[in-house]
Design a protein around this motif. Structure first.
Motif, short mmCIF file in Angstrom:
data_model
loop_
_atom_site.label_atom_id
_atom_site.label_comp_id
_atom_site.label_asym_id
_atom_site.label_seq_id
_atom_site.Cartn_x
_atom_site.Cartn_y
_atom_site.Cartn_z
N TYR A 37 0.84 -1.21 0.00
CA TYR A 37 0.00 0.00 0.00
C TYR A 37 0.86 1.25 0.00
O TYR A 37 0.56 2.24 -0.68
CB TYR A 37 -0.92 -0.02 1.22
CG TYR A 37 -1.84 1.18 1.31
CD1 TYR A 37 -2.89 1.34 0.42
CD2 TYR A 37 -1.63 2.15 2.30
CE1 TYR A 37 -3.72 2.46 0.50
CE2 TYR A 37 -2.46 3.25 2.40
CZ TYR A 37 -3.50 3.40 1.49
OH TYR A 37 -4.32 4.50 1.56
N ARG A 38 1.98 1.21 0.76
CA ARG A 38 2.88 2.36 0.80
C ARG A 38 3.49 2.64 -0.58
O ARG A 38 3.62 3.80 -1.00
CB ARG A 38 4.01 2.09 1.81
CG ARG A 38 5.03 3.21 1.92
CD ARG A 38 6.19 2.79 2.80
NE ARG A 38 6.85 1.59 2.30
CZ ARG A 38 7.71 1.60 1.28
NH1 ARG A 38 8.00 2.73 0.65
NH2 ARG A 38 8.27 0.47 0.90
N ILE A 39 3.85 1.57 -1.30
CA ILE A 39 4.44 1.74 -2.64
C ILE A 39 3.40 2.35 -3.59
O ILE A 39 3.70 3.26 -4.36
CB ILE A 39 4.94 0.38 -3.18
CG1 ILE A 39 6.08 -0.14 -2.32
CG2 ILE A 39 5.40 0.52 -4.63
CD1 ILE A 39 6.47 -1.57 -2.61
N LEU A 40 2.17 1.85 -3.50
CA LEU A 40 1.12 2.38 -4.37
C LEU A 40 0.81 3.84 -4.06
O LEU A 40 0.43 4.62 -4.93
CB LEU A 40 -0.15 1.53 -4.23
CG LEU A 40 -0.15 0.19 -4.95
CD1 LEU A 40 -1.44 -0.57 -4.65
CD2 LEU A 40 0.00 0.38 -6.46
N GLY A 245 4.76 2.18 -9.60
CA GLY A 245 5.67 2.84 -8.68
C GLY A 245 6.87 2.04 -8.25
O GLY A 245 7.49 2.35 -7.22
N VAL A 246 7.25 1.01 -9.01
CA VAL A 246 8.42 0.18 -8.68
C VAL A 246 9.50 0.42 -9.72
O VAL A 246 9.26 0.24 -10.92
CB VAL A 246 8.05 -1.32 -8.64
CG1 VAL A 246 9.31 -2.16 -8.35
CG2 VAL A 246 6.98 -1.59 -7.59
N ALA A 247 10.67 0.85 -9.28
CA ALA A 247 11.79 1.07 -10.19
C ALA A 247 12.47 -0.26 -10.48
O ALA A 247 12.77 -1.04 -9.57
CB ALA A 247 12.78 2.06 -9.58
N SER A 290 11.83 -6.14 -1.77
CA SER A 290 10.61 -6.45 -1.04
C SER A 290 9.70 -7.38 -1.84
O SER A 290 9.48 -7.17 -3.05
CB SER A 290 9.86 -5.15 -0.74
OG SER A 290 8.53 -5.41 -0.35
N PRO A 291 9.14 -8.44 -1.21
CA PRO A 291 8.15 -9.29 -1.89
C PRO A 291 6.93 -8.50 -2.34
O PRO A 291 6.31 -8.84 -3.34
CB PRO A 291 7.77 -10.32 -0.81
CG PRO A 291 8.92 -10.35 0.12
CD PRO A 291 9.47 -8.96 0.15
N ALA A 292 6.61 -7.43 -1.61
CA ALA A 292 5.47 -6.59 -2.00
C ALA A 292 5.71 -5.95 -3.36
O ALA A 292 4.80 -5.87 -4.19
CB ALA A 292 5.22 -5.51 -0.94
N GLU A 293 6.94 -5.52 -3.60
CA GLU A 293 7.28 -4.97 -4.92
C GLU A 293 7.09 -6.03 -6.00
O GLU A 293 6.54 -5.74 -7.08
CB GLU A 293 8.73 -4.48 -4.93
CG GLU A 293 8.99 -3.22 -4.16
CD GLU A 293 10.42 -2.75 -4.30
OE1 GLU A 293 10.64 -1.56 -4.57
OE2 GLU A 293 11.33 -3.60 -4.15
N LEU A 296 3.36 -6.57 -6.72
CA LEU A 296 2.79 -5.46 -7.48
C LEU A 296 3.21 -5.53 -8.95
O LEU A 296 2.38 -5.32 -9.85
CB LEU A 296 3.25 -4.13 -6.88
CG LEU A 296 2.60 -3.72 -5.56
CD1 LEU A 296 3.24 -2.43 -5.03
CD2 LEU A 296 1.10 -3.53 -5.73
N VAL A 297 4.48 -5.83 -9.20
CA VAL A 297 4.96 -5.93 -10.58
C VAL A 297 4.28 -7.09 -11.29
O VAL A 297 3.84 -6.96 -12.44
CB VAL A 297 6.49 -6.07 -10.61
CG1 VAL A 297 6.98 -6.40 -12.02
CG2 VAL A 297 7.16 -4.81 -10.11
N ALA A 298 4.19 -8.24 -10.63
CA ALA A 298 3.56 -9.42 -11.24
C ALA A 298 2.10 -9.13 -11.58
O ALA A 298 1.62 -9.50 -12.66
CB ALA A 298 3.66 -10.61 -10.30
#
Length: 328
Positions: A37-40, A245-247, A290-293, A296-298
């Motif tokens: 959620y923070r990344i989004l 939002g993921v580099a 981060s697994p969260a990243e 989100l990418v997947a």
């Protein structure tokens, strides 16, 4: 007989669905949703949808041209684009790579080629894809090693060598051991009293694959496939990642692309739900991220490719279906 066939299909569907559900449950527990959620919250970038869309168009065009090469240009440019879109969209939506079956049937109608001959070219294409996956894994391993990212190096080496050995084994078995293979198959089909089918279809299929596994046939499609993966596919993953939002660097995109391809090889629900996402998350963990990243990418890659291909494939299939019924 029909009930037994349906029962087998039901068991297969249950197994692949179970694999997907198990991996989705694992991801739900493994991912820090507050981190996601923070990344989004950092912001979604809708402007990157345009370059991503251009990448998907380039992929469809390249796949169509590669298919024309494998069919020795018996398919026109327009038909090749239609068949590649149907295949890409069908594989995203249908189970058991159903888009490939659509491609075989549409190519048969457009060219008049026998189904067995088209199927043999499809199998040659899969060998090319397997070699390409190994090559992308090798490139990712070298580039990440040069960047002093050593964690995924041994894992990449294992998967890359495994994919390459599998491709070489398949090619060697068909190219140099086709006769013993056919003898075994002939005995099997004799036992089930399908000798006519064997002589008419299977013998021709194996022979055509053997002839097609030649450097003169595979070089151009293979070079095109590798160029497509290390350029267009890699940048499409980068654009999809930045959309949420993921580099993602180019070297990292190769690893993520390799992991996603391996995930799609595993049995799962349509378009690799669960296995694809778990593979991408595993790649991010290997990169120390981060697994969260990764999730989100997947999710972004899966959703964007799904919309980009399933919608036009549905329109094309509906038009094809209506036109075919009217012509009858």
């Amino acid at each position: 007989m029909v009930n037994r066939h349906l029962s087998r299909k039901s068991r297969q569907a249950f197994i692949v669905s179970g694999v997907s559900v198990a991996l989705i449950a694992f991801l739900i527990r493994a991912v820090d949703w507050k981190d996601a959620y923070r990344i989004l919250q950092g912001g979604i970038s809708p402007g990157l949808l345009w370059p991503f869309l251009l990448m998907t168009i380039a992929i469809a065009l390249a796949y169509g041209y590669r298919w024309r090469l494998l069919l020795k240009f018996r398919l026109g440019n327009k038909a090749a684009l239609i068949v590649s879109t149907l295949c890409l969209g069908g594989n995203m939506l249908l189970p058991a790579r159903g888009g490939d079956l659509l491609r075989i049937h549409y190519s048969h109608l457009a060219t008049g080629m026998p189904h067995a001959e088209i199927l043999s070219r499809l199998l040659v294409e899969k060998v090319i894809d397997l070699v390409t996956i190994a090559a992308v894994g090798a490139l990712a391993s070298v580039s990440l090693g040069a960047s002093s990212v050593s964690a995924p190096h041994s894992i990449l080496t294992i998967f890359t060598v495994s994919a390459l050995m599998l491709a070489l084994f398949v090619m060697a078995m068909i190219k140099y051991f086709s006769e013993p293979f056919l003898l075994c198959l002939r005995y099997v089909f004799k036992c089930i009293r399908r000798q006519g089918f064997f002589e008419k279809h299977v013998t021709y299929l194996v022979g055509d694959i053997k002839r097609s596994l030649a450097m003169s046939v595979m070089f151009l499609p293979g070079a095109l496939t590798l160029a497509l993966w290390v350029s267009v596919y890699a940048f499409s993953y980068i654009f999809a990642a930045r959309f949420v939002g993921v580099a993602l660097s180019y070297q990292e995109s190769l690893l993520v692309l390799f992991a996603g391809a391996v995930g799609l090889m595993l049995p799962a629900a349509p378009s690799g739900i669960g296995t694809f996402h778990a593979s991408i998350v595993s790649a991010f963990i290997c990169l120390g991220r981060s697994p969260a990243e990764g999730l989100l990418v997947a999710t972004a890659v899966h959703f964007l490719f799904f919309v980009a291909y399933v919608v036009p494939a549905g329109v094309l299939y509906g038009r094809w279906y209506i036109t075919r019924n009217i012509s009858r």
